[in-house]
Design a protein around this motif. Sequence first.
Motif, PDB file in Angstrom:
ATOM      1  N   GLU A  18      95.777  73.679  91.016  1.00 54.42           N
ATOM      2  CA  GLU A  18      96.433  75.073  90.422  1.00 54.42           C
ATOM      3  C   GLU A  18      97.842  75.353  90.794  1.00 54.42           C
ATOM      4  O   GLU A  18      98.493  75.890  89.970  1.00 54.42           O
ATOM      5  CB  GLU A  18      95.264  76.275  90.718  1.00 54.42           C
ATOM      6  CG  GLU A  18      93.993  76.149  90.071  1.00 54.42           C
ATOM      7  CD  GLU A  18      93.036  77.270  90.298  1.00 54.42           C
ATOM      8  OE1 GLU A  18      93.117  77.789  91.429  1.00 54.42           O
ATOM      9  OE2 GLU A  18      92.153  77.300  89.537  1.00 54.42           O
ATOM     10  N   ALA A  19      98.266  74.864  91.828  1.00 47.42           N
ATOM     11  CA  ALA A  19      99.559  74.969  92.149  1.00 47.42           C
ATOM     12  C   ALA A  19     100.563  74.251  91.489  1.00 47.42           C
ATOM     13  O   ALA A  19     101.884  74.519  90.938  1.00 47.42           O
ATOM     14  CB  ALA A  19      99.851  74.488  93.706  1.00 47.42           C
ATOM     15  N   VAL A  20     100.111  73.161  90.880  1.00 47.22           N
ATOM     16  CA  VAL A  20     100.768  72.280  89.800  1.00 47.22           C
ATOM     17  C   VAL A  20     100.755  73.207  88.525  1.00 47.22           C
ATOM     18  O   VAL A  20     102.033  73.293  87.828  1.00 47.22           O
ATOM     19  CB  VAL A  20     100.146  70.921  89.745  1.00 47.22           C
ATOM     20  CG1 VAL A  20     101.123  70.162  88.510  1.00 47.22           C
ATOM     21  CG2 VAL A  20     100.242  70.068  90.989  1.00 47.22           C
ATOM     22  N   VAL A  21      99.692  73.616  88.190  1.00 46.83           N
ATOM     23  CA  VAL A  21      99.792  74.466  86.927  1.00 46.83           C
ATOM     24  C   VAL A  21     100.777  75.561  86.829  1.00 46.83           C
ATOM     25  O   VAL A  21     101.313  75.899  86.250  1.00 46.83           O
ATOM     26  CB  VAL A  21      98.186  75.035  86.748  1.00 46.83           C
ATOM     27  CG1 VAL A  21      98.081  75.800  85.707  1.00 46.83           C
ATOM     28  CG2 VAL A  21      97.216  74.104  86.313  1.00 46.83           C
ATOM     29  N   ALA A  22     100.650  76.196  88.209  1.00 40.83           N
ATOM     30  CA  ALA A  22     101.607  77.444  88.228  1.00 40.83           C
ATOM     31  C   ALA A  22     103.011  76.955  88.397  1.00 40.83           C
ATOM     32  O   ALA A  22     103.959  77.966  88.206  1.00 40.83           O
ATOM     33  CB  ALA A  22     101.239  78.079  89.625  1.00 40.83           C
ATOM     34  N   SER A  23     103.061  75.625  88.429  1.00 44.63           N
ATOM     35  CA  SER A  23     104.560  75.088  88.817  1.00 44.63           C
ATOM     36  C   SER A  23     105.153  74.665  87.416  1.00 44.63           C
ATOM     37  O   SER A  23     106.300  74.089  87.021  1.00 44.63           O
ATOM     38  CB  SER A  23     104.841  74.219  89.603  1.00 44.63           C
ATOM     39  OG  SER A  23     104.308  74.626  90.824  1.00 44.63           O
ATOM     40  N   LYS A  24     104.559  74.928  86.230  1.00 45.03           N
ATOM     41  CA  LYS A  24     104.757  74.350  84.910  1.00 45.03           C
ATOM     42  C   LYS A  24     106.290  74.586  84.466  1.00 45.03           C
ATOM     43  O   LYS A  24     107.052  73.688  84.124  1.00 45.03           O
ATOM     44  CB  LYS A  24     103.941  75.168  83.751  1.00 45.03           C
ATOM     45  CG  LYS A  24     104.305  74.630  82.530  1.00 45.03           C
ATOM     46  CD  LYS A  24     103.155  75.653  81.419  1.00 45.03           C
ATOM     47  CE  LYS A  24     103.403  75.382  80.061  1.00 45.03           C
ATOM     48  NZ  LYS A  24     102.516  76.015  79.093  1.00 45.03           N
TER      49      LYS A  24
END
Length: 207
Positions: A18-24
């Motif tokens: 989810e941290a990667v998703v939030a770093s889009k």
Amino acid sequence: MITMDRTGFKAALVAAAEAVVASKDVLTRADQAIGDGDHGIGMARGFRAFADALAKLDDAGASACLQAGGKALMMTGGGASGAIFGTFYTASGNALEAEAEPDPTALAAAFAAGLQAVKDRGRAKAGDKTMIDAAEPAIAALAQQQGALPAALEAMAAAARSGMEATRDMVATTGKARALGERSLGHPDPGAMTFTIFCEALARGLR
Ligand code: ADP
Ligand code: MG
Ligand code: MG
């Protein structure tokens, strides 16, 4: 060796995805600088699917989580990175014993197998300005760790970040950034950023 209960590890993997998703947006800008600008979109979609796949697993160990996440990422991520990161997690999961509880040594060996699969598949090597330049030093740092997993993963994340920072000084020799040649200098590799964000959030999730 200090291990980690399976529920805690799965939750940390979900938080990392989810941290990667939030770093889009950050990843989009990074790929706009030296690539075609789609890395944030692909990784947000792929790691969303990774997190969702884990949410569907009941009482799964690290091996099953990494396999399921990698497969979901592979099917949805798209681009070079969907195949590369999908391969990394799938092969890492395959290399872990089914019921093994993750400790630093076992995880380092699994991630090393994942990285080897990435190299076999993509034919890139250290110094080519890819995610390998974050993953290789990160896995080497993890392999040096003996204590508790959270602290070991923090050491891994710190090494990933310095590896990612070092990609600024590399000229891309593979992937989309290759066309830029020297103009890729000064910019970090987007995939190395994704790998670092994942490691940092994984470590935070276990703290
Ligand atoms: P594409 O290049 O197809 O647009 P992305 O932008 O999603 O795909 O991903 C680019 C990232 O993928 C790069 O920043 C790099 O880290 C990684 N990558 C590309 N090719 C390879 C490779 N052969 N081996 C390892 N990583 C790679
Ligand atoms: Mg791209
Ligand atoms: Mg693309």
